[in-house]
Design a protein around this motif. Structure first.
Motif, mmCIF file in Angstrom:
data_model
loop_
_atom_site.group_PDB
_atom_site.id
_atom_site.type_symbol
_atom_site.label_atom_id
_atom_site.label_comp_id
_atom_site.label_asym_id
_atom_site.label_seq_id
_atom_site.Cartn_x
_atom_site.Cartn_y
_atom_site.Cartn_z
ATOM 1 N N LEU A 1 0.831 -1.193 0.000
ATOM 2 C CA LEU A 1 0.000 0.000 0.000
ATOM 3 C C LEU A 1 0.871 1.250 0.000
ATOM 4 N N SER A 2 2.080 1.110 -0.470
ATOM 5 C CA SER A 2 2.988 2.250 -0.515
ATOM 6 C C SER A 2 2.477 3.291 -1.511
ATOM 7 N N TYR A 3 2.591 4.556 -1.123
ATOM 8 C CA TYR A 3 2.174 5.693 -1.947
ATOM 9 C C TYR A 3 0.671 5.709 -2.232
ATOM 10 N N VAL A 4 -0.111 4.941 -1.498
ATOM 11 C CA VAL A 4 -1.557 4.891 -1.727
ATOM 12 C C VAL A 4 -2.249 6.028 -0.977
ATOM 13 N N GLU A 5 -3.299 6.586 -1.559
ATOM 14 C CA GLU A 5 -4.123 7.615 -0.933
ATOM 15 C C GLU A 5 -5.146 6.920 -0.036
ATOM 16 N N LEU A 6 -4.922 7.003 1.298
ATOM 17 C CA LEU A 6 -5.762 6.314 2.280
ATOM 18 C C LEU A 6 -6.312 7.276 3.327
ATOM 19 N N SER A 7 -6.427 8.547 2.988
ATOM 20 C CA SER A 7 -6.928 9.510 3.962
ATOM 21 C C SER A 7 -8.368 9.183 4.351
ATOM 22 N N ASP A 8 -8.685 9.411 5.634
ATOM 23 C CA ASP A 8 -10.033 9.170 6.180
ATOM 24 C C ASP A 8 -10.461 7.703 6.060
ATOM 25 N N THR A 9 -9.489 6.816 5.961
ATOM 26 C CA THR A 9 -9.790 5.389 5.827
ATOM 27 C C THR A 9 -9.905 4.722 7.194
ATOM 28 N N ARG A 10 -10.802 3.762 7.302
ATOM 29 C CA ARG A 10 -10.965 2.988 8.530
ATOM 30 C C ARG A 10 -10.272 1.644 8.349
ATOM 31 N N ILE A 11 -9.219 1.417 9.168
ATOM 32 C CA ILE A 11 -8.450 0.179 9.067
ATOM 33 C C ILE A 11 -8.541 -0.580 10.403
ATOM 34 N N ASP A 12 -9.580 -0.323 11.162
ATOM 35 C CA ASP A 12 -9.756 -0.960 12.460
ATOM 36 C C ASP A 12 -9.852 -2.478 12.325
ATOM 37 N N ARG A 13 -9.165 -3.172 13.227
ATOM 38 C CA ARG A 13 -9.183 -4.645 13.316
ATOM 39 C C ARG A 13 -8.792 -5.342 12.013
ATOM 40 N N ALA A 14 -8.124 -4.637 11.137
ATOM 41 C CA ALA A 14 -7.616 -5.259 9.910
ATOM 42 C C ALA A 14 -6.357 -6.063 10.231
ATOM 43 N N VAL A 15 -5.991 -6.966 9.353
ATOM 44 C CA VAL A 15 -4.754 -7.730 9.499
ATOM 45 C C VAL A 15 -3.681 -6.993 8.699
ATOM 46 N N ILE A 16 -2.680 -6.447 9.396
ATOM 47 C CA ILE A 16 -1.641 -5.667 8.716
ATOM 48 C C ILE A 16 -0.254 -6.266 8.979
ATOM 49 N N ILE A 17 -0.183 -7.579 9.007
ATOM 50 C CA ILE A 17 1.097 -8.263 9.197
ATOM 51 C C ILE A 17 1.967 -8.065 7.954
ATOM 52 N N GLY A 18 3.097 -7.389 8.115
ATOM 53 C CA GLY A 18 4.007 -7.171 7.000
ATOM 54 C C GLY A 18 3.492 -6.224 5.926
ATOM 55 N N THR A 19 2.451 -5.472 6.213
ATOM 56 C CA THR A 19 1.883 -4.545 5.226
ATOM 57 C C THR A 19 2.798 -3.345 5.030
ATOM 58 N N ASP A 20 2.939 -2.904 3.797
ATOM 59 C CA ASP A 20 3.807 -1.774 3.470
ATOM 60 C C ASP A 20 2.962 -0.526 3.239
ATOM 61 N N PHE A 21 2.981 0.398 4.238
ATOM 62 C CA PHE A 21 2.280 1.675 4.117
ATOM 63 C C PHE A 21 3.267 2.807 3.841
ATOM 64 N N SER A 22 4.464 2.496 3.430
ATOM 65 C CA SER A 22 5.480 3.531 3.262
ATOM 66 C C SER A 22 5.024 4.589 2.256
ATOM 67 N N HIS A 23 5.168 5.859 2.650
ATOM 68 C CA HIS A 23 4.823 7.022 1.831
ATOM 69 C C HIS A 23 3.336 7.099 1.485
ATOM 70 N N ALA A 24 2.503 6.316 2.161
ATOM 71 C CA ALA A 24 1.056 6.407 1.937
ATOM 72 C C ALA A 24 0.493 7.632 2.645
ATOM 73 N N ASN A 25 -0.625 8.143 2.141
ATOM 74 C CA ASN A 25 -1.314 9.241 2.815
ATOM 75 C C ASN A 25 -2.406 8.656 3.701
#
Length: 207
Positions: A27-51
Motif C-alpha cells: 500500500l505504498s504511496y496509496v491515498e488512504l486519507s479518512d480510511t478505517r483500518i480498524d481490526r484489519a490484518v496488517i502483518i508485514g503490510t507496506d504503508f510507506s509514503h502512503a497518505n
C-alpha cells in the motif's frame, strides 16, 4: 481478502477496510486519507509514503502469534499520518521521516477498554528518526528502546509514557510534555532536563 496484493499509487480515500486481511499487501504511496483500518490484518503490510491522514487504525492484527516479531511489523516510513488515530502493537515499526502531526497514539479513555482490547500503544523499539511528531499524543504508550534521532517533537505529549533507553539525539523538544514519563537510561536525555515535569530521574541519561 486483499493480502499480498499490490495497490501501489492507488486511490482509496475514505474506504472502510474494517477487519480486512491486508497482510503483506503493498500500500505504498496509496491515498488512504479518512480510511478505517480498524481490526484489519496488517502483518508485514507496506504503508510507506502512503497518505493516511485522519485514518483510524485501531486494534489491528500485527503478528501471527504472541511473539510480535519485528519482521512482521507494518512499515510506515515516509507516510503521512497527520491527525490519524492509532491503537496497536507495532514493535519495531519503521516511522522514519513520517509525518505524524496531531496524531493520536494515546491510551483508551477510562471505561472504554474491553477484555479484547489493547489499552495502550506498544511501540517498543520503533524508529521515528527524522519524523515530524509535532503535537502528537503518545501518552501512556510503551516506547522503550525507540529512537527519535533528529525528529521534531515540539509540543508532543509523552505523559506517563515508557521511554526507557530511548534515543532523543538531536531531536527538537520545545514544548514537549514528559509528565510522569519513565525516562531512565536515555540517550540524548540531557536535552530533556528542562522539559521534564514529574518524570523519572535522568541520572543515568547519556549525552
Amino acid at each position: 481478502e486483499l493480502s499480498r496484493l499490490n495497490f501501489k499509487h492507488s486511490l482509496l480515500t475514505g474506504v472502510d477496510l474494517y477487519g480486512t486481511d491486508l497482510s503483506e499487501a503493498d500500500l505504498s504511496y496509496v491515498e488512504l486519507s479518512d480510511t478505517r483500518i480498524d481490526r484489519a490484518v496488517i502483518i508485514g503490510t507496506d504503508f510507506s509514503h502512503a497518505n493516511l491522514e485522519a485514518a483510524e487504525i485501531n486494534l489491528p492484527t500485527t503478528s501471527r502469534d504472541l511473539s510480535f516479531r519485528t519482521s512482521e511489523t507494518a512499515k510506515f516510513n515516509g507516510a503521512n499520518l497527520t491527525g490519524a488515530r492509532v491503537l496497536a502493537r507495532l514493535h519495531g515499526a519503521d516511522f522514519r521521516k513520517a509525518i505524524l502531526r496531531n496524531a493520536d497514539f494515546s491510551a483508551l479513555s477510562p471505561g472504554t477498554a474491553t477484555i479484547a482490547s489493547v489499552p495502550r500503544n506498544y511501540l517498543i523499539g520503533a524508529n521515528f528518526d527524522g519524523a515530524d511528531l509535532r503535537n502528537a499524543n503518545f501518552s501512556y504508550a510503551n516506547m522503550n528502546f525507540s529512537t527519535f534521532i533528529g525528529a521534531d517533537l515540539r509540543g508532543a505529549n509523552f505523559s506517563s509514557a515508557e521511554l526507557v533507553k530511548a534515543d532523543f539525539t538531536g531531536a527538537k523538544l520545545d514544548g514537549a510534555i514528559f509528565k510522569n514519563a519513565d525516562l531512565r537510561d536515555l540517550k540524548g536525555g540531557k536535552l530533556l532536563v528542562s522539559e521534564v515535569d514529574g518524570g523519572m530521574p535522568l541520572a543515568n541519561a547519556q549525552p
